[in-house]
Design an enzyme around this catalytic site. Structure first.
Site, mmCIF file in Angstrom:
data_model
loop_
_atom_site.group_PDB
_atom_site.id
_atom_site.type_symbol
_atom_site.label_atom_id
_atom_site.label_comp_id
_atom_site.label_asym_id
_atom_site.label_seq_id
_atom_site.Cartn_x
_atom_site.Cartn_y
_atom_site.Cartn_z
ATOM 1 N N HIS A 236 -31.150 3.117 -31.179
ATOM 2 C CA HIS A 236 -29.915 2.586 -30.557
ATOM 3 C C HIS A 236 -29.235 1.670 -31.577
ATOM 4 O O HIS A 236 -28.907 2.139 -32.674
ATOM 5 C CB HIS A 236 -30.313 1.883 -29.249
ATOM 6 N N HIS A 275 -25.958 12.123 -31.074
ATOM 7 C CA HIS A 275 -25.566 11.214 -29.983
ATOM 8 C C HIS A 275 -25.944 11.852 -28.653
ATOM 9 O O HIS A 275 -25.903 13.067 -28.509
ATOM 10 C CB HIS A 275 -24.051 10.943 -30.005
ATOM 11 N N ASP A 332 -22.793 4.393 -36.058
ATOM 12 C CA ASP A 332 -23.669 3.607 -36.937
ATOM 13 C C ASP A 332 -23.713 4.119 -38.361
ATOM 14 O O ASP A 332 -24.249 3.436 -39.236
ATOM 15 C CB ASP A 332 -25.095 3.604 -36.350
HETATM 16 C C1 SDX Z 1 -25.953 4.421 -30.607
HETATM 17 O O1 SDX Z 1 -25.585 6.035 -25.972
HETATM 18 C C2 SDX Z 1 -24.706 5.445 -26.685
HETATM 19 O O2 SDX Z 1 -23.517 5.407 -26.379
HETATM 20 C C3 SDX Z 1 -25.225 4.780 -27.925
HETATM 21 C C4 SDX Z 1 -24.181 4.197 -28.858
HETATM 22 C C5 SDX Z 1 -23.447 3.051 -28.229
HETATM 23 O O3 SDX Z 1 -22.323 2.781 -28.643
HETATM 24 O O4 SDX Z 1 -24.063 2.360 -27.386
HETATM 25 O O5 SDX Z 1 -23.267 5.193 -29.250
HETATM 26 C C6 SDX Z 1 -24.829 3.614 -30.104
HETATM 27 O O6 SDX Z 1 -27.073 4.149 -30.275
HETATM 28 C C7 SDX Z 1 -25.648 5.618 -31.472
HETATM 29 C C8 SDX Z 1 -26.940 6.411 -31.841
HETATM 30 C C9 SDX Z 1 -27.618 5.663 -32.961
HETATM 31 N N1 SDX Z 1 -28.938 6.274 -33.236
HETATM 32 C C10 SDX Z 1 -29.122 6.988 -34.363
HETATM 33 O O7 SDX Z 1 -28.250 7.247 -35.202
HETATM 34 C C11 SDX Z 1 -30.555 7.448 -34.552
HETATM 35 C C12 SDX Z 1 -30.559 8.907 -34.962
HETATM 36 N N2 SDX Z 1 -30.105 9.722 -33.834
HETATM 37 C C13 SDX Z 1 -31.091 10.375 -33.026
HETATM 38 O O8 SDX Z 1 -32.271 9.642 -32.869
HETATM 39 C C14 SDX Z 1 -30.521 11.001 -31.757
HETATM 40 O O9 SDX Z 1 -29.434 11.736 -32.122
HETATM 41 C C15 SDX Z 1 -30.150 10.121 -30.581
HETATM 42 C C16 SDX Z 1 -31.238 9.167 -30.231
HETATM 43 C C17 SDX Z 1 -28.896 9.362 -30.873
HETATM 44 C C18 SDX Z 1 -29.903 11.050 -29.422
HETATM 45 O O10 SDX Z 1 -31.137 11.611 -29.095
HETATM 46 P P1 SDX Z 1 -31.214 12.890 -28.179
HETATM 47 O O11 SDX Z 1 -30.125 12.876 -27.160
HETATM 48 O O12 SDX Z 1 -32.623 13.012 -27.706
HETATM 49 O O13 SDX Z 1 -30.889 14.049 -29.192
HETATM 50 P P2 SDX Z 1 -30.564 15.543 -28.809
HETATM 51 O O14 SDX Z 1 -31.164 15.901 -27.477
HETATM 52 O O15 SDX Z 1 -29.104 15.705 -28.983
HETATM 53 O O16 SDX Z 1 -31.341 16.377 -29.955
HETATM 54 C C19 SDX Z 1 -31.103 17.777 -30.054
HETATM 55 C C20 SDX Z 1 -31.845 18.252 -31.272
HETATM 56 C C21 SDX Z 1 -33.328 17.949 -31.269
HETATM 57 O O17 SDX Z 1 -33.918 18.897 -32.104
HETATM 58 P P3 SDX Z 1 -34.655 20.231 -31.436
HETATM 59 O O18 SDX Z 1 -35.699 19.698 -30.495
HETATM 60 O O19 SDX Z 1 -33.509 20.956 -30.696
HETATM 61 O O20 SDX Z 1 -35.168 20.989 -32.612
HETATM 62 O O21 SDX Z 1 -31.331 17.571 -32.450
HETATM 63 C C22 SDX Z 1 -32.382 16.842 -33.054
HETATM 64 C C23 SDX Z 1 -33.423 16.621 -32.001
HETATM 65 O O22 SDX Z 1 -34.680 16.421 -32.602
HETATM 66 N N3 SDX Z 1 -31.791 15.574 -33.518
HETATM 67 C C24 SDX Z 1 -31.906 15.104 -34.748
HETATM 68 C C25 SDX Z 1 -31.171 13.917 -34.773
HETATM 69 N N4 SDX Z 1 -30.638 13.705 -33.560
HETATM 70 C C26 SDX Z 1 -31.039 14.733 -32.786
HETATM 71 N N5 SDX Z 1 -32.568 15.566 -35.827
HETATM 72 C C27 SDX Z 1 -32.468 14.816 -36.945
HETATM 73 N N6 SDX Z 1 -31.748 13.663 -37.048
HETATM 74 C C28 SDX Z 1 -31.116 13.185 -35.978
HETATM 75 N N7 SDX Z 1 -30.421 12.050 -36.075
#
Ligand code: SDX
Length: 398
Positions: A236, A275, A332
C-alpha cells in the site's frame, strides 16, 4: 471425516461501504472527487481546496478558504501536546518514522479527553461542536506531527518547531517550514500537488481500515493511527519506499531485462505497478510523472534512477506479461523519485503519503458518523474448516 461445507452466517454482514466522496472508474482510468476529475483539481485547486471539498462537499470561496486555513493553522488545532512530543522523543532515532507516527496519533487520543468517546462518554461525537474540534485537531496536528517525527528520526533538534504564523502559506509551504527546510518554490508546488493527488482514493486498504475502526466507536485519533498502520504496508503506501529500493537494486538500465525476468518468475514484484481497481493507467501516475520531470529540471542533475524508472516503465508497458494482466504504473511509481529529489529518505515517503491521506481518512470518518444506518463492521467469512462438533480426546489418546 466431517463434511466440509461453506457455513453461511446469515447475518447482515458489512462487505461494502456507501460513500459520496470519491469515485473511481478502474477500466477507464478515471478518478473524481465529488464529481471533479483529478486532472482538473490538479490544475486548478490547492490541497486545502480539495480538503474542503472532501470534508464539506464544496470547493471553498476565497473567504471560506482563508477561514479554513486559519482554523487549521491556529495553535488550538496545531500545537502538539508536550506528552505527545515525549512519545515521539522516546523512540530511538533509528526508528522507521511510520511506527513513530502511529504512536503519536494514538497518544493524541489519550491526551484529548474531551474529544475521545472512551474518555468523554460514548456520545461525544453526537455533539457537532466536539466532532468539528476533533476533526480540526486531527487535520491541524498532522503536519506538525509529521514534521516533528521527521526531525526526530533525522537527529535534528528540537524535534518540533514553532508553527509558522503565516496564514497565507499553502499547506505544503507550511509543512516545509515546520520541517525547517528552506524549500525552493518548485519543491513547494510539487509537494502541494503530490499531497492533493494522494488525498483520497475511495475504499483503499487504509481508508477502509479507518472506517472499520470508526465503526467500533473508537476515537478519531486511534482510527487514524490504524490508518497509518495499514498505509505502512509495502503493498500500500509503503510501495513509495519500495519503488525507490527496487530502482536502487536494479541499478542500471542494462539490468532491467534480468529484473523483469525475476518478476515474471514471481521472485519479485514490480513495485509501483498494478492496482486493485485500475485496469488502466492510474490518472495520478501521469500527473506525477510530469511533476517528476519539473523537479529534476530544478535539481539540475537528472537523477540516475529516473533513467532506470523511465526505461523500466517503457519495458513493462511493452511486455505481454504486464499487458495481459492489465498492470500499469500506479501513483507510487514516480512519487518516490520526486520525494528523493527533494531530499527525503525513502523511509519517510509513506509519512508524506499519510500526511496527504489524513484528509481523506477524516472525510470518511465524518461520512461514516453521519450515516444513520451505520453498524459495527463485521466482514462476511467463508468458513471452510471442520464444522464439528468433535469430541475432545484425553491428552494421552491424541
Ligand atoms: C496504493 O487501493 C488503492 O486505491 C491504493 C492506492 C491508494 O491511493 O490508496 O492507490 C495506493 O496502494 C497503490 C498500490 C501500491 N502497491 C504497489 O505498487 C505494490 C505492487 N503492486 C502489487 O502488489 C499489486 O498490484 C497490488 C497490491 C497493488 C494489487 O494486488 P492485486 O489486486 O492482488 O493484484 P491483481 O489481482 O491485479 O494481480 C493479477 C496478477 C497476479 O498474477 P497471476 O496470479 O495472474 O499470475 O498480476 C500479478 C499478480 O501476481 N501482479 C503483479 C503485480 N501486481 C499484480 N506482478 C508483479 N508485479 C506487480 N506489481
Amino acid at each position: 471425516p466431517h463434511k466440509l461445507r461453506v457455513y453461511d452466517p446469515g447475518y447482515a454482514h458489512t462487505l461494502a461501504y456507501t460513500s459520496a466522496i470519491t469515485s473511481i472508474d478502474g477500466a477507464a482510468g478515471h478518478l473524481r472527487h465529488r464529481g471533479y476529475p483529478i486532472e482538473s483539481l490538479a490544475a486548478n485547486a490547492s490541497y486545502l481546496d480539495l480538503l474542503h471539498l472532501l470534508l464539506y462537499g464544496s470547493l471553498p470561496t476565497r473567504a471560506q478558504l482563508t477561514r479554513f486555513r486559519r482554523a487549521l493553522y491556529a495553535p488550538s488545532a496545531s500545537l502538539v501536546h508536550a506528552d505527545v512530543r515525549a512519545v515521539v522523543s522516546a523512540f530511538p532515532r533509528s526508528s522507521h518514522p511510520m511506527p513513530v507516527l502511529m504512536a503519536a496519533l494514538s497518544a493524541l487520543g489519550a491526551v484529548s479527553p474531551a474529544l475521545n468517546p472512551s474518555l468523554a462518554g460514548a456520545n461525544v461525537y453526537a455533539c457537532p461542536r466536539a466532532r468539528a474540534r476533533a476533526q480540526l485537531k486531527a487535520l491541524g496536528s498532522m503536519a506538525p506531527l509529521c514534521a516533528g517525527v521527521f526531525r526526530h528520526v533525522s537527529g535534528l533538534a528540537p524535534a518540533f518547531l514553532a508553527p509558522a504564523c503565516g496564514d497565507d502559506l499553502t499547506f505544503a509551504e507550511r509543512f516545509l517550514h515546520l520541517l525547517g527546510a528552506d524549500a525552493h518554490p518548485v519543491f513547494a508546488r510539487a509537494l502541494e500537488l503530490l499531497l492533493l493527488l494522494h488525498a483520497d482514493h475511495e475504499q483503499n486498504c487504509s481508508t477502509a481500515t479507518v472506517r472499520q475502526l470508526t465503526s467500533s466507536g473508537v476515537d478519531l485519533f486511534s482510527a487514524l493511527s490504524g490508518g497509518v498502520a495499514a498505509l505502512y504496508g509495502p503493498l500500500h503506501g509503503g510501495a513509495t519506499e519500495g519503488v525507490l529500493r527496487m530502482l536502487q537494486r536494479i541499478g542500471s538500465v542494462e539490468r532491467i531485462p534480468q529484473f523483469l525476468a525475476r518478476v515474471k518468475g514471481k521472485q519479485e514484484k514490480l513495485m509501483g505497478f498494478g492496482h486493485r481497481v485500475y485496469r488502466n493507467y492510474d490518472p495520478r501516475a501521469r500527473i506525477i510523472r510530469d511533476v517528476a520531470h519539473q523537479v529534476f529540471a530544478r535539481v539540475g542533475s537528472e537523477e540516475p534512477l529516473v533513467e532506470v524508472a523511465v526505461a523500466l516503465e517503457r519495458a513493462a508497458l511493452e511486455d505481454e506479461f504486464f499487458a495481459s494482466r492489465k498492470l500499469f504504473p500506479n501513483c507510487d511509481f514516480y512519487s518516490g523519485l520526486v520525494y528523493k529529489a527533494m531530499g527525503f529518505e525513502p523511509g519517510y515517503f509513506p509519512v508524506l503519503f499519510a500526511l496527504a491521506r489524513c484528509g481523506g481518512w477524516v472525510a470518511h470518518w465524518n461520512e461514516f458518523l453521519d450515516d444513520p444506518d451505520r453498524r459495527i463492521a463485521r466482514p462476511h467469512q467463508r468458513f471452510v474448516g471442520e464444522v464439528g462438533p468433535r469430541e475432545v480426546p484425553p491428552v494421552d489418546e491424541r
